[in-house]
Design a protein around this motif. Structure first.
Motif, PDB file in Angstrom:
ATOM      1  N   UNK A 113      65.406  15.525  32.896  1.00 31.40           N
ATOM      2  CA  UNK A 113      66.204  15.856  34.075  1.00 31.40           C
ATOM      3  C   UNK A 113      65.723  17.171  34.688  1.00 31.40           C
ATOM      4  N   UNK A 114      65.420  18.145  33.843  1.00 27.13           N
ATOM      5  CA  UNK A 114      64.939  19.436  34.326  1.00 27.13           C
ATOM      6  C   UNK A 114      63.634  19.264  35.101  1.00 27.13           C
ATOM      7  N   UNK A 115      62.752  18.409  34.606  1.00 25.49           N
ATOM      8  CA  UNK A 115      61.467  18.174  35.262  1.00 25.49           C
ATOM      9  C   UNK A 115      61.620  17.376  36.550  1.00 25.49           C
ATOM     10  N   UNK A 116      62.699  16.607  36.661  1.00 25.80           N
ATOM     11  CA  UNK A 116      62.910  15.744  37.829  1.00 25.80           C
ATOM     12  C   UNK A 116      63.581  16.484  38.980  1.00 25.80           C
ATOM     13  N   UNK A 117      64.537  17.368  38.644  1.00 28.72           N
ATOM     14  CA  UNK A 117      65.252  18.087  39.694  1.00 28.72           C
ATOM     15  C   UNK A 117      64.279  18.921  40.521  1.00 28.72           C
ATOM     16  N   UNK A 118      64.419  18.838  41.845  1.00 30.22           N
ATOM     17  CA  UNK A 118      63.475  19.521  42.742  1.00 30.22           C
ATOM     18  C   UNK A 118      64.203  20.016  43.983  1.00 30.22           C
ATOM     19  N   UNK A 119      65.227  20.828  43.771  1.00 29.94           N
ATOM     20  CA  UNK A 119      66.062  21.289  44.884  1.00 29.94           C
ATOM     21  C   UNK A 119      65.289  22.096  45.918  1.00 29.94           C
ATOM     22  N   UNK A 120      64.232  22.779  45.489  1.00 29.19           N
ATOM     23  CA  UNK A 120      63.461  23.600  46.426  1.00 29.19           C
ATOM     24  C   UNK A 120      62.692  22.759  47.444  1.00 29.19           C
ATOM     25  N   UNK A 121      62.464  21.487  47.115  1.00 24.23           N
ATOM     26  CA  UNK A 121      61.706  20.605  48.019  1.00 24.23           C
ATOM     27  C   UNK A 121      62.478  19.313  48.293  1.00 24.23           C
ATOM     28  N   UNK A 122      63.799  19.408  48.300  1.00 23.62           N
ATOM     29  CA  UNK A 122      64.641  18.212  48.413  1.00 23.62           C
ATOM     30  C   UNK A 122      64.527  17.520  49.769  1.00 23.62           C
ATOM     31  N   UNK A 123      64.234  18.299  50.807  1.00 29.55           N
ATOM     32  CA  UNK A 123      64.192  17.745  52.168  1.00 29.55           C
ATOM     33  C   UNK A 123      62.745  17.778  52.656  1.00 29.55           C
ATOM     34  N   UNK A 124      62.188  16.596  52.863  1.00 31.60           N
ATOM     35  CA  UNK A 124      60.765  16.472  53.169  1.00 31.60           C
ATOM     36  C   UNK A 124      60.557  15.930  54.584  1.00 31.60           C
ATOM     37  N   UNK A 125      59.844  16.698  55.364  1.00 36.47           N
ATOM     38  CA  UNK A 125      59.562  16.331  56.744  1.00 36.47           C
ATOM     39  C   UNK A 125      58.055  16.120  56.899  1.00 36.47           C
ATOM     40  N   UNK A 126      57.705  15.130  57.696  1.00 36.01           N
ATOM     41  CA  UNK A 126      56.301  14.769  57.836  1.00 36.01           C
ATOM     42  C   UNK A 126      55.971  14.450  59.286  1.00 36.01           C
ATOM     43  N   UNK A 127      54.861  14.980  59.756  1.00 36.85           N
ATOM     44  CA  UNK A 127      54.370  14.666  61.099  1.00 36.85           C
ATOM     45  C   UNK A 127      53.319  13.568  60.973  1.00 36.85           C
ATOM     46  N   UNK A 128      53.461  12.529  61.770  1.00 37.91           N
ATOM     47  CA  UNK A 128      52.557  11.385  61.705  1.00 37.91           C
ATOM     48  C   UNK A 128      51.826  11.195  63.038  1.00 37.91           C
ATOM     49  N   UNK A 129      50.580  10.820  62.943  1.00 36.88           N
ATOM     50  CA  UNK A 129      49.790  10.481  64.127  1.00 36.88           C
ATOM     51  C   UNK A 129      49.328   9.029  64.016  1.00 36.88           C
ATOM     52  N   UNK A 130      49.490   8.284  65.094  1.00 34.24           N
ATOM     53  CA  UNK A 130      49.006   6.907  65.117  1.00 34.24           C
ATOM     54  C   UNK A 130      47.500   6.897  65.366  1.00 34.24           C
ATOM     55  N   UNK A 131      46.793   6.257  64.476  1.00 35.71           N
ATOM     56  CA  UNK A 131      45.350   6.118  64.626  1.00 35.71           C
ATOM     57  C   UNK A 131      45.000   4.639  64.766  1.00 35.71           C
ATOM     58  N   UNK A 132      44.081   4.371  65.656  1.00 38.72           N
ATOM     59  CA  UNK A 132      43.703   2.987  65.915  1.00 38.72           C
ATOM     60  C   UNK A 132      42.664   2.537  64.887  1.00 38.72           C
ATOM     61  N   UNK A 133      42.911   1.387  64.280  1.00 40.42           N
ATOM     62  CA  UNK A 133      41.976   0.770  63.338  1.00 40.42           C
ATOM     63  C   UNK A 133      41.624  -0.623  63.857  1.00 40.42           C
ATOM     64  N   UNK A 134      40.564  -1.148  63.315  1.00 45.39           N
ATOM     65  CA  UNK A 134      40.108  -2.463  63.770  1.00 45.39           C
ATOM     66  C   UNK A 134      39.874  -3.396  62.589  1.00 45.39           C
ATOM     67  N   UNK A 135      40.124  -4.661  62.827  1.00 39.27           N
ATOM     68  CA  UNK A 135      39.847  -5.685  61.824  1.00 39.27           C
ATOM     69  C   UNK A 135      39.189  -6.879  62.512  1.00 39.27           C
ATOM     70  N   UNK A 136      38.373  -7.564  61.774  1.00 40.00           N
ATOM     71  CA  UNK A 136      37.674  -8.707  62.349  1.00 40.00           C
ATOM     72  C   UNK A 136      37.926  -9.948  61.498  1.00 40.00           C
ATOM     73  N   UNK A 137      38.313 -11.005  62.170  1.00 41.43           N
ATOM     74  CA  UNK A 137      38.573 -12.277  61.483  1.00 41.43           C
ATOM     75  C   UNK A 137      38.094 -13.408  62.379  1.00 41.43           C
ATOM     76  N   UNK A 138      37.317 -14.285  61.802  1.00 48.19           N
ATOM     77  CA  UNK A 138      36.755 -15.422  62.559  1.00 48.19           C
ATOM     78  C   UNK A 138      36.017 -14.944  63.809  1.00 48.19           C
ATOM     79  N   UNK A 139      35.274 -13.827  63.627  1.00 49.02           N
ATOM     80  CA  UNK A 139      34.446 -13.251  64.689  1.00 49.02           C
ATOM     81  C   UNK A 139      35.263 -12.654  65.840  1.00 49.02           C
TER      82      UNK A 139
END
Length: 242
Positions: free
Chosen positions: A99-125
């Motif tokens: 429990x001591x190792x699991x508790x993480x009050x200092x980092x309890x609230x996590x915010x993340x900035x995301x950027x959309x990146x374009x990827x490509x896939x090819x199927x049946x040419x």
């Protein structure tokens, strides 16, 4: 004892050992999982992103703040239940350490900035594109940090993010979007003489408290004036931003 019997006994013994190992690992495994709060912001096509600005905007929303308070209550309930589990466990020492190792009050609230990146896939040419959200930056904080941040925003009436509010260049913050917000709020009408200016000709956005005297470029300190009233008012009451 024939070979077949020996093989069966060996296989059974190995199976029993594997089963025992699985059971023991399950018993010794950490049963606790910290209930982190996670929030993502889409910063695609944005430059020089400061994730604290996005957090401030998130905190300024009353519904979001209520949700955060509710989550903090959930964390406290989780901790109470986890400690109850430790007290009832036959492996108190192990469970307490886990429990001591699991508790993480200092980092309890996590915010993340995301950027959309374009990827490509090819199927049946045939080549097709799709978007993938890629982390740009992350920021993890405690409830104490969030509560203090919210208190600072409340003190300034949620007028802007803290970075913008305390910026030394308030003129830079007078964006087109903010101008439009003030014009719509004041119905394109001069707040002195009542002149209606739907075509925006002669319409100016005035700082009630001048920037030179510490005024901020926030809605509560801005108003619509016609050019004539703004010129006659002078720097004593405000200043022009065109």
């Amino acid at each position: 004892m024939d070979t077949t019997t020996l093989i069966i006994i060996a296989i059974s013994s190995i199976a029993a050992i594997i089963f025992a190992i699985v059971i023991i690992r399950k018993i010794l495994a950490n049963p606790f999982s910290y209930p982190y709060f996670r929030q993502s912001f889409d910063v695609s096509n944005k430059r020089n992103v400061d994730i604290k600005n996005y957090i401030d905007e998130f905190l300024c929303d009353k519904v979001n703040w209520i949700f955060l308070q509710s989550h903090e209550e959930d964390i406290q309930r989780w901790k109470e239940n986890a400690r109850r589990t430790v007290r009832r466990s036959l492996l108190k020492g192990l469970r307490a350490r886990q429990l001591y190792e699991t508790e993480d009050d200092l980092h309890a609230y996590r915010f993340q900035a995301l950027r959309n990146q374009k990827r490509y896939m090819q199927r049946n040419y045939v080549r097709t594109s799709y978007d993938v959200a890629v982390p740009s930056s992350t920021f993890a904080v405690s409830w104490i940090w969030l509560a203090d941040r919210h208190a600072q925003l409340e003190k300034i009436g949620y007028a802007a993010t803290l970075k913008d509010y305390h910026s030394t260049n308030q003129r830079r913050l007078m964006t087109r979007a903010l101008r439009e917000q003030i014009m719509k709020r004041d119905h394109y009408t001069c707040q002195f003489c009542g002149k209606y200016m739907p075509d925006e000709i002669g319409l100016q956005i005035d700082h009630i408290v001048p920037v030179s005297k510490g005024g901020k470029s926030v809605p509560s300190n801005l108003r619509v004036l016609c050019s004539k009233c703004n010129a006659s008012k002078g720097a004593k009451y405000g200043e022009l931003w065109e």
